[in-house]
Design a protein around this motif. Structure first.
Motif, PDB file in Angstrom:
ATOM      1  N   LEU A 170     -27.732 -13.263  78.410  1.00  0.00           N
ATOM      2  CA  LEU A 170     -26.677 -12.427  77.840  1.00  0.00           C
ATOM      3  C   LEU A 170     -27.015 -12.148  76.389  1.00  0.00           C
ATOM      4  CD1 LEU A 170     -23.833 -14.672  79.224  1.00  0.00           C
ATOM      5  CD2 LEU A 170     -24.370 -12.390  80.070  1.00  0.00           C
ATOM      6  N   LYS A 171     -26.400 -11.094  75.847  1.00  0.00           N
ATOM      7  CA  LYS A 171     -26.685 -10.821  74.433  1.00  0.00           C
ATOM      8  C   LYS A 171     -25.427 -10.466  73.663  1.00  0.00           C
ATOM      9  CE  LYS A 171     -28.127  -6.134  75.527  1.00  0.00           C
ATOM     10  NZ  LYS A 171     -29.202  -5.141  75.534  1.00  0.00           N
ATOM     11  N   ILE A 172     -25.455 -10.875  72.412  1.00  0.00           N
ATOM     12  CA  ILE A 172     -24.399 -10.523  71.465  1.00  0.00           C
ATOM     13  C   ILE A 172     -25.070  -9.874  70.268  1.00  0.00           C
ATOM     14  CG2 ILE A 172     -22.732 -11.494  69.813  1.00  0.00           C
ATOM     15  CD1 ILE A 172     -21.882 -13.495  71.918  1.00  0.00           C
TER      16      ILE A 172
ATOM     17  N   ALA B 286     -24.479  -5.320  76.454  1.00  0.00           N
ATOM     18  CA  ALA B 286     -24.122  -6.414  75.545  1.00  0.00           C
ATOM     19  C   ALA B 286     -22.791  -7.023  75.957  1.00  0.00           C
ATOM     20  CB  ALA B 286     -24.061  -5.920  74.104  1.00  0.00           C
ATOM     21  N   LEU B 287     -22.737  -8.340  75.856  1.00  0.00           N
ATOM     22  CA  LEU B 287     -21.502  -9.048  76.165  1.00  0.00           C
ATOM     23  C   LEU B 287     -20.469  -8.774  75.090  1.00  0.00           C
ATOM     24  CD1 LEU B 287     -19.688 -11.560  76.719  1.00  0.00           C
ATOM     25  CD2 LEU B 287     -21.670 -12.948  76.241  1.00  0.00           C
ATOM     26  N   GLY B 288     -20.913  -8.612  73.862  1.00  0.00           N
ATOM     27  CA  GLY B 288     -19.987  -8.334  72.770  1.00  0.00           C
ATOM     28  C   GLY B 288     -20.740  -8.240  71.465  1.00  0.00           C
TER      29      GLY B 288
ATOM     30  N   LEU C 184     -19.304  -5.827  82.560  1.00  0.00           N
ATOM     31  CA  LEU C 184     -19.180  -7.105  81.862  1.00  0.00           C
ATOM     32  C   LEU C 184     -19.614  -8.234  82.784  1.00  0.00           C
ATOM     33  CD1 LEU C 184     -15.838  -6.755  79.912  1.00  0.00           C
ATOM     34  CD2 LEU C 184     -18.062  -7.331  78.939  1.00  0.00           C
ATOM     35  N   PRO C 185     -20.188  -9.288  82.199  1.00  0.00           N
ATOM     36  CA  PRO C 185     -20.569 -10.419  83.046  1.00  0.00           C
ATOM     37  C   PRO C 185     -19.341 -11.014  83.732  1.00  0.00           C
ATOM     38  CG  PRO C 185     -21.280 -10.742  80.760  1.00  0.00           C
ATOM     39  CD  PRO C 185     -20.498  -9.482  80.793  1.00  0.00           C
ATOM     40  N   ASP C 186     -19.626 -11.715  84.789  1.00  0.00           N
ATOM     41  CA  ASP C 186     -18.620 -12.403  85.563  1.00  0.00           C
ATOM     42  C   ASP C 186     -17.760 -13.308  84.670  1.00  0.00           C
ATOM     43  OD1 ASP C 186     -18.180 -12.785  88.525  1.00  0.00           O
ATOM     44  OD2 ASP C 186     -18.093 -14.846  87.746  1.00  0.00           O
ATOM     45  N   VAL C 187     -16.451 -13.329  84.978  1.00  0.00           N
ATOM     46  CA  VAL C 187     -15.528 -14.146  84.188  1.00  0.00           C
ATOM     47  C   VAL C 187     -15.966 -15.617  84.148  1.00  0.00           C
ATOM     48  CG1 VAL C 187     -13.171 -15.034  84.156  1.00  0.00           C
ATOM     49  CG2 VAL C 187     -13.566 -12.607  84.514  1.00  0.00           C
ATOM     50  N   SER C 188     -16.468 -16.105  85.270  1.00  0.00           N
ATOM     51  CA  SER C 188     -16.855 -17.523  85.290  1.00  0.00           C
ATOM     52  C   SER C 188     -18.060 -17.780  84.380  1.00  0.00           C
ATOM     53  CB  SER C 188     -17.147 -17.981  86.721  1.00  0.00           C
ATOM     54  OG  SER C 188     -18.244 -17.257  87.224  1.00  0.00           O
ATOM     55  N   ILE C 189     -18.945 -16.809  84.284  1.00  0.00           N
ATOM     56  CA  ILE C 189     -20.082 -16.978  83.369  1.00  0.00           C
ATOM     57  C   ILE C 189     -19.597 -16.989  81.922  1.00  0.00           C
ATOM     58  CG2 ILE C 189     -22.164 -15.841  82.460  1.00  0.00           C
ATOM     59  CD1 ILE C 189     -22.874 -15.043  85.268  1.00  0.00           C
ATOM     60  N   LEU C 190     -18.645 -16.110  81.625  1.00  0.00           N
ATOM     61  CA  LEU C 190     -18.118 -16.081  80.260  1.00  0.00           C
ATOM     62  C   LEU C 190     -17.488 -17.422  79.896  1.00  0.00           C
ATOM     63  CD1 LEU C 190     -16.600 -12.476  80.150  1.00  0.00           C
ATOM     64  CD2 LEU C 190     -18.764 -13.281  79.191  1.00  0.00           C
ATOM     65  N   ARG C 191     -16.785 -18.020  80.866  1.00  0.00           N
ATOM     66  CA  ARG C 191     -16.189 -19.343  80.590  1.00  0.00           C
ATOM     67  C   ARG C 191     -17.273 -20.364  80.315  1.00  0.00           C
ATOM     68  NH1 ARG C 191     -12.152 -18.077  84.544  1.00  0.00           N
ATOM     69  NH2 ARG C 191     -10.346 -17.361  83.362  1.00  0.00           N
TER      70      ARG C 191
END
Ligand SMILES: Nc1nc2c(ncn2[C@@H]2O[C@H](COP(=O)(O)OP(=O)(O)OP(=O)(O)O)[C@@H](O)[C@H]2O)c(=O)[nH]1
Ligand SMILES: [Mg+2]
Lengths: 201, 141
Positions: free
Chosen positions: A18-20, A107-109, B125-132
């Motif tokens: 992932l990238k920010i 980008a994730l954010g 957006l990446p999966d919610v579980s990945i974000l957690r």
């Protein structure tokens, strides 16, 4: 044995990456921030520039094209063997704005670093992420000697949406930068939870 | 590419201020493309994402392999055999422009020595579980 490796028994872990992005005006502390949480290395990319320092838009033909390299800050944070977060510090000068389109893809954010002495330097980055719906958090880098302003007055000056978080930070401090990163991901999480795609999966 | 360089050199004399981006941060990239025999990433079928990860195939461990690989190709395979790495990491580690690494990795994919993982697709957006998990991972750093 050109590669000098014996055969492996274990398959490779293919990490989720992932990238920010770390954006903000010239000299606001982007390189410092990336370096506070990751081992930082310069990354070279190359772009076709026109005289105006923008991507070619065909109006004037090819005669003014120039290929050039641009360096940006690049850091890796290994969260787990199979989960890696990359930070990309974008070049501060306006002339490299077009580079962001590739960086922003997927980008994730983003973090927009701001300096209260030159708030207007962060307007362009805020506009950019707002328009593309990329989750971002504003981090005010608190330099010594700079007057402290209440968060509310900074928010007002930046005309931030109520849901965009604004934090005070010290770009040199690892814990402080970690907090900013967590805020960005939390904001992305709120948006992801709300998006229809997330509901159907 | 050399044509373009020619053309820009023939441009009517630019004022010094006009070319101020030729500073430490910006310079010509003609030489590294010798490694790719002049090919740019535009020539490859699709642009590999900066954070796409290059993973060695079993064939990369095989000693009797392709003699046509350049030292840079070999070094990419070696680095990824230590630990799979993203396009951006390879570029930073080898001190090569991203576009050059894209071309070289494209060759290795063609030779079936490596494959490239897809990162989260753009605009998704990446999966919610990945974000957690990312949040937990960051807090634990
Ligand atoms: N006192 C103080 N100094 C800082 C802080 N963050 C950065 N600096 C200093 O400010 C200067 C600029 O910081 P950089 O991290 O290089 O800024 P940058 O945004 O990467 O700059 P450009 O890449 O040139 O746009 C450096 O001398 C840093 O040491 C901070 O939080 N407090
Ligand atoms: Mg910098």
């Amino acid at each position: 044995m050109a590669f000098g490796r014996s055969s492996r028994t274990k398959p490779f872990v293919e990490p989720v990456t992932l990238k920010i992005l770390v954006a903000g005006g010239f000299g606001v502390g982007k390189t410092t921030l990336v370096g506070a949480v990751s081992e930082i290395r310069p990354l070279r990319t190359e772009e076709v520039l026109t005289e105006a320092g923008r991507p070619v838009d065909d109006l004037h033909g090819v005669e003014t094209k120039t290929t050039t390299t641009v360096a940006m800050d690049f850091g890796r944070i290994t969260l787990r063997e199979d989960l890696v977060l990359y930070l990309f510090g974008t070049p501060g000068q306006d002339r490299f704005w077009f580079l962001w389109d590739e960086l922003a893809q997927g980008a994730l954010g983003a973090i927009v670093l701001a300096d209260t002495r030159r708030l207007e330097d962060s307007f362009a980055a805020i506009d950019y992420f707002e328009r593309r719906g990329i989750p971002f958090t504003v981090a005010v880098n608190c330099f010594e000697g700079a007057q402290r302003f209440p968060a509310e007055s900074v928010r007002g000056a930046l005309d931030l949406d109520p849901e965009v978080e604004l934090l005070m930070c010290d770009a040199r401090d690892r814990e402080s930068v970690k907090n900013v990163l967590v805020a960005v991901v939390q904001h992305a999480l709120v948006l992801a939870d709300r998006s229809p795609a997330a509901v159907t999966t | 590419m050399s044509d373009e360089a020619e053309r820009s050199r023939r441009e009517p004399g630019p004022t010094p201020g006009h070319h101020h981006w030729f500073d430490d941060e910006a310079g010509p990239v003609v030489r590294p493309y010798a490694m790719t025999r002049g090919r740019t990433s535009a020539a490859t079928r699709h642009r590999l994402d900066l954070i796409a990860v290059v993973v060695p195939e079993p064939a990369a461990d095989d000693p009797g392999r392709d003699q046509t690989l350049s030292p840079e190709h070999v070094e990419i395979v070696e680095r990824c055999s230590e630990q799979p790495q993203s396009i951006a990491e390879l570029a930073a580690g080898l001190d090569l422009p991203v576009g050059v690494v894209r071309v070289l990795v494209g060759d290795l994919v063609e030779d079936e020595l490596v494959h490239v993982t897809r990162p989260v697709p753009p605009a998704e957006l990446p999966d919610v579980s990945i974000l957690r998990e990312v949040i937990n991972g960051l807090r634990a750093l």
